[in-house]
Design a protein around this motif. Structure first.
Motif, PDB file in Angstrom:
ATOM      1  N   TYR A 124     -26.427  42.209 -57.002  1.00  0.00           N
ATOM      2  CA  TYR A 124     -26.203  42.362 -55.570  1.00  0.00           C
ATOM      3  C   TYR A 124     -26.887  41.277 -54.755  1.00  0.00           C
ATOM      4  O   TYR A 124     -28.048  40.942 -54.976  1.00  0.00           O
ATOM      5  CB  TYR A 124     -26.744  43.715 -55.088  1.00  0.00           C
ATOM      6  N   SER A 147     -27.480  36.912 -55.684  1.00  0.00           N
ATOM      7  CA  SER A 147     -27.922  37.763 -56.792  1.00  0.00           C
ATOM      8  C   SER A 147     -28.950  37.092 -57.699  1.00  0.00           C
ATOM      9  O   SER A 147     -29.847  37.765 -58.214  1.00  0.00           O
ATOM     10  CB  SER A 147     -26.717  38.227 -57.614  1.00  0.00           C
ATOM     11  N   ALA A 158     -28.706  46.392 -49.241  1.00  0.00           N
ATOM     12  CA  ALA A 158     -28.086  45.907 -50.474  1.00  0.00           C
ATOM     13  C   ALA A 158     -26.622  45.589 -50.248  1.00  0.00           C
ATOM     14  O   ALA A 158     -25.918  46.333 -49.569  1.00  0.00           O
ATOM     15  CB  ALA A 158     -28.220  46.943 -51.574  1.00  0.00           C
ATOM     16  N   GLY A 159     -26.187  44.498 -50.868  1.00  0.00           N
ATOM     17  CA  GLY A 159     -24.785  44.141 -50.859  1.00  0.00           C
ATOM     18  C   GLY A 159     -24.271  43.804 -49.478  1.00  0.00           C
ATOM     19  O   GLY A 159     -25.037  43.453 -48.579  1.00  0.00           O
TER      20      GLY A 159
END
Lengths: 107, 114
Positions: B32, B53, B98-99
């Motif tokens: 991620y 990532s 996240a992401g």
């Protein structure tokens, strides 16, 4: 930078009403648009991703639509727990940018 | 269950430094992108920084460029934000995300004041 213009900045409604919040992007952002709900003292929570996809666990009274530069969040049949602040977010180009927020209050 | 737990916030004088940490669990952290977003008291959300990532690509908001550094340790499932040369306007709750903004932590508060 892409500007996200969110309106209205505040909104007063009653339980059972339907409301619509709009975000306009200063340039096209494809489908990289999400909607977030934030309650006082809490982290934002995602309601909608990719313009119109409902986050798992989010009630179906929430829906998102739009394309190009204009996007909307619609909440049908408001429930007491829906009174909060809502933000749109574009993550098509960095710096990623949020709308200014819409505070939804009980009438 | 996805968890993002921030730590490291606190009270610091102008010009000071802090290292914010975000411990992740419940998802494939090393796959991620990770972000930091902040929110000043009574204000809206502002994106601060992101890291890809493997930690090679980083980006920053203009307001923090040259003062903040994002990094990550995939072996520890942790992302960091080193915040230096702090100013009063950096006072905010800092959220780890996240992401493409899938999951959010609960935030860590940074107060810059003399």
């Amino acid at each position: 930078d892409i500007q996200m213009t969110q309106s209205p900045s505040s909104l007063s409604a009653s339980v059972g009403d339907g409301v619509t919040i709009t975000c306009r992007a200063s340039q096209g952002i494809g489908s990289d648009l999400g909607w977030y709900q934030q309650k006082p003292g809490r982290a934002p929570e995602r309601l909608i991703y990719a313009v119109s996809s409902l986050q798992s666990g989010v009630p179906s009274r929430f829906s998102g639509s739009g394309s190009g530069t204009e996007f909307t969040l619609t909440i049908n049949s408001l429930q007491p727990e829906d009174f909060a602040t809502y933000y749109c977010l574009q993550h098509n180009n960095y710096p990623y940018t949020f709308g200014q927020g819409t505070k939804l209050e009980i009438k | 269950e996805v968890q993002l737990v921030e730590s490291g916030g606190g009270f610091v004088q102008p010009g000071g430094s802090l290292r914010l940490s975000c411990a992740a669990s419940g998802f494939a952290f090393s796959s991620y992108w990770m972000q930091w977003v902040r929110q000043a008291p009574g204000k809206g959300l502002v994106w601060v920084s992101r890291i890809n990532s493997d930690g090679i690509i980083t980006n920053y908001a203009d307001s923090v460029k040259g003062r903040f550094t994002i990094s990550r340790d995939n072996a520890k499932n942790t992302v960091y934000l080193q915040v230096n040369s702090l100013r009063a306007e950096d006072t905010a709750v800092y959220y780890c995300v996240a992401g493409p903004f899938d999951f959010w932590g609960q935030g860590t508060k940074v107060t810059v004041s003399s």
